[in-house]
Design an enzyme around this catalytic site. Structure first.
Site, PDB file in Angstrom:
ATOM      1  N   CYS A   2       0.827  -1.200   0.000  1.00 31.87           N
ATOM      2  CA  CYS A   2       0.000   0.000   0.000  1.00 31.87           C
ATOM      3  C   CYS A   2       0.867   1.259   0.000  1.00 31.87           C
ATOM      4  CB  CYS A   2      -0.956   0.090   1.193  1.00 31.87           C
ATOM      5  SG  CYS A   2      -2.034  -1.314   1.339  1.00 31.87           S
ATOM      6  N   ARG A  27       3.395   0.123  -5.155  1.00 29.89           N
ATOM      7  CA  ARG A  27       3.271  -0.517  -3.849  1.00 29.89           C
ATOM      8  C   ARG A  27       1.956  -1.300  -3.716  1.00 29.89           C
ATOM      9  NH1 ARG A  27       6.775   1.557  -0.155  1.00 29.89           N
ATOM     10  NH2 ARG A  27       5.459   0.816   1.525  1.00 29.89           N
ATOM     11  N   TRP A  99      -3.077  -2.559  -1.708  1.00 27.36           N
ATOM     12  CA  TRP A  99      -2.785  -3.957  -2.038  1.00 27.36           C
ATOM     13  C   TRP A  99      -3.450  -4.757  -0.927  1.00 27.36           C
ATOM     14  CZ3 TRP A  99      -0.121  -8.185   0.083  1.00 27.36           C
ATOM     15  CH2 TRP A  99       0.210  -9.204  -0.827  1.00 27.36           C
ATOM     16  N   ASN A 125      -1.128   1.720   5.940  1.00 22.23           N
ATOM     17  CA  ASN A 125      -0.301   0.692   5.300  1.00 22.23           C
ATOM     18  C   ASN A 125       0.200  -0.222   6.410  1.00 22.23           C
ATOM     19  OD1 ASN A 125       1.574  -0.777   3.804  1.00 22.23           O
ATOM     20  ND2 ASN A 125       3.127   0.825   3.929  1.00 22.23           N
ATOM     21  N   GLY A 126      -0.142  -1.497   6.335  1.00 23.04           N
ATOM     22  CA  GLY A 126       0.283  -2.420   7.393  1.00 23.04           C
ATOM     23  C   GLY A 126      -0.857  -3.356   7.739  1.00 23.04           C
ATOM     24  N   GLU A 507      16.667 -17.022 -11.243  1.00 18.33           N
ATOM     25  CA  GLU A 507      16.233 -15.645 -11.479  1.00 18.33           C
ATOM     26  C   GLU A 507      15.531 -15.500 -12.840  1.00 18.33           C
ATOM     27  OE1 GLU A 507      15.716 -13.180  -9.775  1.00 18.33           O
ATOM     28  OE2 GLU A 507      15.752 -11.446 -11.104  1.00 18.33           O
ATOM     29  N   LYS A 511      11.717 -14.261 -13.304  1.00 15.32           N
ATOM     30  CA  LYS A 511      11.359 -13.096 -14.139  1.00 15.32           C
ATOM     31  C   LYS A 511      10.232 -13.438 -15.100  1.00 15.32           C
ATOM     32  CE  LYS A 511      12.616 -10.554 -12.414  1.00 15.32           C
ATOM     33  NZ  LYS A 511      13.426 -10.153 -11.295  1.00 15.32           N
ATOM     34  N   GLU A 514       6.785 -14.008 -13.337  1.00 12.36           N
ATOM     35  CA  GLU A 514       6.067 -12.857 -12.802  1.00 12.36           C
ATOM     36  C   GLU A 514       5.628 -11.882 -13.884  1.00 12.36           C
ATOM     37  OE1 GLU A 514       8.316 -10.427 -10.065  1.00 12.36           O
ATOM     38  OE2 GLU A 514      10.177 -10.835 -11.106  1.00 12.36           O
ATOM     39  N   HIS A 530      17.952 -35.984 -12.594  1.00 17.47           N
ATOM     40  CA  HIS A 530      17.401 -36.693 -11.429  1.00 17.47           C
ATOM     41  C   HIS A 530      15.885 -36.577 -11.338  1.00 17.47           C
ATOM     42  CE1 HIS A 530      21.381 -37.623  -9.997  1.00 17.47           C
ATOM     43  NE2 HIS A 530      21.727 -36.364 -10.213  1.00 17.47           N
ATOM     44  N   LYS A 629       5.373  -4.146  -5.296  1.00 16.43           N
ATOM     45  CA  LYS A 629       6.818  -3.940  -5.334  1.00 16.43           C
ATOM     46  C   LYS A 629       7.470  -4.248  -4.000  1.00 16.43           C
ATOM     47  CE  LYS A 629      10.695  -2.563  -7.160  1.00 16.43           C
ATOM     48  NZ  LYS A 629      11.364  -3.600  -7.964  1.00 16.43           N
TER      49      LYS A 629
HETATM   50  C1  F6R Z   1      11.016 -10.125  -8.206  1.00 17.00           C
HETATM   51  C2  F6R Z   1      11.025  -9.246  -7.043  1.00 17.00           C
HETATM   52  C3  F6R Z   1      10.783  -9.839  -5.710  1.00 17.00           C
HETATM   53  C4  F6R Z   1      11.660  -9.146  -4.657  1.00 17.00           C
HETATM   54  C5  F6R Z   1      11.311  -9.659  -3.251  1.00 17.00           C
HETATM   55  C6  F6R Z   1      12.205  -9.036  -2.206  1.00 17.00           C
HETATM   56  O1  F6R Z   1      11.291  -9.425  -9.384  1.00 17.00           O
HETATM   57  O2  F6R Z   1      11.203  -8.059  -7.167  1.00 17.00           O
HETATM   58  O3  F6R Z   1      11.000 -11.217  -5.719  1.00 17.00           O
HETATM   59  O4  F6R Z   1      12.998  -9.390  -4.949  1.00 17.00           O
HETATM   60  O5  F6R Z   1       9.979  -9.360  -2.970  1.00 17.00           O
HETATM   61  O6  F6R Z   1      12.084  -7.653  -2.193  1.00 17.00           O
HETATM   62  P1  F6R Z   1      13.193  -6.731  -1.556  1.00 17.00           P
HETATM   63  O7  F6R Z   1      14.444  -6.899  -2.343  1.00 17.00           O
HETATM   64  O8  F6R Z   1      12.635  -5.351  -1.668  1.00 17.00           O
HETATM   65  O9  F6R Z   1      13.385  -7.172  -0.143  1.00 17.00           O
END
Ligand code: F6R
Length: 634
Positions: A2, A27, A99, A125-126, A507, A511, A514, A530, A629
Site C-alpha cells: 500500500c 506498492r 494492495w 499501510n500495514g 532468477e 522473471k 512474474e 534426477h 513492489k
Molecule cells: C522479483 C522481485 C521480488 C523481490 C522480493 C524481495 O522481481 O522483485 O522477488 O525481490 O519481494 O524484495 P526486496 O528486495 O525489496 O526485499
C-alpha cells in the site's frame, strides 16, 4: 504494501495527491481513495469569509467544514477519472493506493476509512493483527463498521477516545492498543487544520516544503516538491499543520529530528521515453552498476572501500560464518554471493529464505554475520529475520537500495546499492547492483582473510569493466525480441545453469513467471537428470545458461541430453562459442569476464526475454497481476 500520501499547505490538495499516488502505485494497485478537508463555502454574506490572499475556493455546500472522500476499485487512473469534474477545493488531504490484505479489493474496502460520525478519516499501510478483538469490543460499544478491513478499527478507536481527548491524544491512545504494523495518515473534521501521521513497521517520510508538508510511504512521491525529508522511525507520531511539524513519541514526548537532503532526482523516477519502467531499468544497468561501485574500488591496491562497514571492520575480521537472508530476486542474488564469498573469501555462507529463517531456530552467535539483502529495505520477512538475528547476538548487515528504509536503519552496518529508484515491479537493476556489492564484499572480506593482492586486483579490474560489457549486451535487445517472438506461444520453460549461473537460472525463471505468467522452473543443470528431464519434449523449451566457465563441458552434456529428447534450447553463451550453435536452437551471446562475475552479464538477456515475452502477450509488465513492489506483510 500500500502507498500513502498526504498534503497540507496552500495548494489544492487533489492534484498533488493524485500525482503522488501514481508514483506510489507500484506498492499496490487494486484500489485507491482520497479524502480532502473541504472548507466552508465562502460568499459575500458569509461570516466565515477567509482573509484575502489566503482565500480558498468553496466546496462545502452546507457552510460547514466537510471531508470529501472518493474511492475507486482499480488503478489510480480510475480514481482520477471519478474525481474529474468534482470541485474538491481543500488544501489538506490524504490518499491511498491499496494492495489488499483483509477484505477483497472493492470501493467499500478502499481507504481512507472513517469512524461512525464520518469525522475521522485515515489511510493505513500495514496490518492490525488484533483487529478482530478490537472490532468485537467496538461493536459492543455501538460502533457500526462499513468495511471488511482491519484498518477501520483504528478510525473507530480514535473516535472512541476523541469523546474525551483532543485529536493527538486520541491517536496516541488508539495506537497503544494496536498490535501489528502501521504507516498512518489521519485527518479529523473536528481539528481540520491538521494531519497526524504515525509509523510502526511501515515506512513514512515527511517532505518539508515552503509552508507545506507532503507525507508519503516513500520519497519518490515527495521529490517533485522538495528534497528535504524527515524519515519517521517506529513509534513516532507527527502532528502537521501548515506552519509546523511536531514529532512526538508514544508517550507524547517531543522528538527533535533533522531533515535529510535526498539526492534522487525527479527525472530518475520517470520513464525517460521508455515504454515501461522495467525496460528503462534494464537499460540503466551500466549506470546503476557504476553508481554501486563508484568510489568504492581501489583498483591499484586490489582493495575496496566500503564506508558503511567502517565501524564493524574489526568485527568482520573475526566472523566465521555468514548467513544471507532475503526473498525473491534478492534471495537469488544472495545465492550468487555464496559462490563468490566461499570461493574467494574462504568463508562459510548459508543463504536462507527470510520467511523460513524467522520461524526456524537458527544457530547463530557473535561470530556470525547475518546479511539482509533487500531492494526496498521494507520486506517484512527480511526485517523479521534481521530482528531475530540481532536477538541472537549476531552481527547484522544490510545490502539495501532504499536509503532510510527500515532494514537500512535497523541493521548494525551495511552498504547501499545506490541503484536509484526501481519502479518496475520486477527487479532488474537492483539485482545487478546487489551482485556488484556482493563482489565488492568478496574483495573486502577476502583481503581480510588472505586473498592476495593479485586476486583482489583481478576481481576489481574485471568489476570495473562490467558496465561497458553490459552496454554491449543491451545492443542485442532487438535480436532477443525476435527470439522472444519465436517462443511466445510456449506455456512452460525450463531454466538451467550450473555453479555461478545456477542462481541465474532461478532468477530467469522467476522473471518470466512474474512478467509473462508462464510456468517456468529454474534448476541446477546437474540436477535435471534426477527427475526434471521427464518434462522435456518439443513443447517444453529450455533456457540454458552455459558461458565458457569451469563447468562448460558439463553443461554441454546436459544440452545434448535435452536435444536427444527433442527439447528446444535457447543458450546463453560466451561470445565466440561456435560449438554451442551446433546444439542450441537459438543463442544469445554475452562477453567474456571472470567466472564469478558472469551472472552480472548472463542475467541481462533473461531480463529482456521475460520483458519481451510479457509485452508480446500484451501484459502490463510494470504492474504484473497479484504482485506488489514491496512486500511489507508476511
Ligand atoms: C522479483 C522481485 C521480488 C523481490 C522480493 C524481495 O522481481 O522483485 O522477488 O525481490 O519481494 O524484495 P526486496 O528486495 O525489496 O526485499
Amino acid at each position: 504494501m500500500c502507498g500513502i500520501i498526504g498534503y497540507i499547505g496552500k495548494q489544492k490538495a487533489v492534484p498533488i495527491l493524485i500525482e503522488g499516488l501514481k508514483r506510489l502505485e507500484y506498492r499496490g494497485y487494486d484500489s485507491a481513495g482520497i479524502s480532502v478537508i473541504s472548507p466552508p463555502r465562502v460568499d459575500e454574506q458569509s461570516s466565515l469569509r477567509v482573509e484575502a490572499g489566503n482565500q480558498q475556493p468553496a466546496i462545502s455546500k452546507n457552510g460547514k467544514i466537510d471531508i470529501i472522500t472518493v474511492k475507486a476499485t482499480g488503478k489510480v487512473s480510475v480514481l482520477e477519472e471519478k474525481i474529474n469534474g468534482k470541485d474538491i477545493a481543500g488544501t489538506i488531504g490524504i490518499a491511498h493506493t491499496r494492495w489488499a490484505t483483509h477484505g477483497k479489493p472493492c470501493d467499500k474496502n478502499s481507504h481512507p476509512h472513517c469512524d461512525c460520525q464520518k469525522n475521522i478519516f485515515l489511510a493505513h499501510n500495514g496490518i492490525v493483527e488484533n483487529y478482530q478483538e478490537l472490532k468485537d469490543d467496538l461493536i459492543k460499544k455501538g460502533h457500526k463498521f462499513s468495511s471488511e478491513t482491519d484498518t477501520e478499527v483504528i478510525a473507530h478507536l480514535i473516535e472512541e477516545f476523541n469523546k474525551k481527548f483532543d485529536f493527538k491524544n486520541s491517536v496516541l491512545a488508539a495506537l497503544k492498543l494496536l498490535r501489528g504494523t502501521y504507516g498512518l495518515a489521519i485527518i479529523n473534521k473536528k481539528e481540520p487544520d491538521k494531519i497526524i501521521v504515525a509509523r510502526l513497521g511501515s515506512p513514512l517520510a515527511i517532505g518539508i516544503g515552503n509552508g507545506e508538508y507532503i507525507i508519503a510511504s516513500d520519497f519518490s512521491a515527495i521529490i517533485r516538491h522538495t528534497d528535504q525529508v524527515i524519515f519517521m522511525e517506529d513509534g513516532e507520531v507527527a502532528i502537521l499543520t501548515k506552519e509546523n511539524c511536531e514529532i512526538v513519541n508514544m508517550k507524547n514526548k517531543s522528538i527533535a529530528k533533522e531533515a535529510t537532503k535526498v539526492e534522487w532526482s525527479v527525472e530518475k523516477a520517470e520513464k525517460q521515453g521508455f515504454d515501461h519502467f522495467m525496460l528503462k531499468e534494464i537499460f540503466e544497468q551500466p549506470d546503476s552498476i557504476l553508481d554501486a561501485v563508484r568510489g568504492r574500488i581501489i583498483e591499484k591496491e586490489g582493495m575496496v572501500k566500503l564506508g558503511g562497514l567502517r565501524d564493524v571492520k574489526e568485527k568482520l575480521a573475526d566472523i566465521e560464518k555468514i548467513v544471507i537472508v532475503s526473498c525473491g530476486t534478492s534471495y537469488n542474488a544472495g545465492l550468487v554471493g555464496k559462490y563468490m564469498l566461499e570461493e574467494y573469501a574462504g568463508i562459510t555462507v548459508e543463504v536462507e529464505y527470510a520467511s523460513e529463517f524467522r520461524y526456524r531456530k537458527p544457530l547463530l552467535n557473535k561470530n556470525t554475520a547475518v546479511i539482509a539483502i533487500s531492494q526496498s529495505g521494507e520486506t517484512a520477512d527480511t526485517l523479521a529475520a534481521i530482528r531475530e538475528a540481532e536477538n541472537k547476538g549476531a552481527l547484522t548487515l544490510g545490502i539495501v537500495n532504499t536509503v532510510g528504509s527500515t532494514i537500512a536503519n535497523e541493521t548494525m552496518a551495511g552498504v547501499y546499492n545506490h541503484a536509484g529508484p526501481e519502479i518496475g515491479v520486477a527487479s532488474t537493476k537492483a539485482f545487478t547492483s546487489q551482485l556488484s556489492i556482493l563482489a565488492l564484499l568478496t574483495i573486502f572480506l577476502g583481503r581480510q582473510r588472505g586473498m592476495s593482492f593479485v586476486t583482489g586486483k583481478r576481481i576489481a579490474t574485471e568489476m570495473n569493466k562490467i558496465p561497458k560489457l553490459i552496454a554491449n549486451i543491451l545492443k542485442q535487445a532487438k535480436d532477443i525480441k525476435k527470439i522472444a517472438k519465436k517462443y511466445v506461444q510456449y506455456q512452460d520453460f525450463l531454466y538451467l545453469g550450473r555453479k555461478y549461473n545456477f542462481p541465474i537460472a532461478l532468477e530467469g525463471a522467476l522473471k518470466i513467471k512474474e512478467i509473462s505468467y508462464v510456468h517456468a522452473e529454474g534448476f541446477a543443470s546437474g540436477e535435471m537428470k534426477h527427475g526434471t528431464i521427464a518434462l522435456i519434449d518439443k513443447n517444453f523449451p529450455t533456457v540454458f545458461i552455459a558461458p565458457r566457465d569451469s563447468v562448460y563441458e558439463k553443461n554441454i552434456s546436459g544440452m545434448q541430453e535435452i536435444k536427444a529428447r527433442s527439447g528446444k534450447i535457447i543458450a546463453i553463451a560466451t561470445v565466440g562459442d561456435k560449438e554451442i550453435k551446433k546444439i542450441a536452437d537459438d543463442v544469445i551471446y554475452i562477453p567474456k569476464t571472470l567466472e564469478m562475475l558472469t551472472p552480472l552479464l548472463s542475467v541481462i538477456p533473461l531480463q529482456f526475454f521475460a520483458y519481451y515475452v510479457g509485452i508480446l502477450k500484451g501484459l502490463d509488465v510494470d504492474k504484473p497481476r497479484n504482485l506488489a513492489k514491496s512486500v511489507t506483510v508476511e
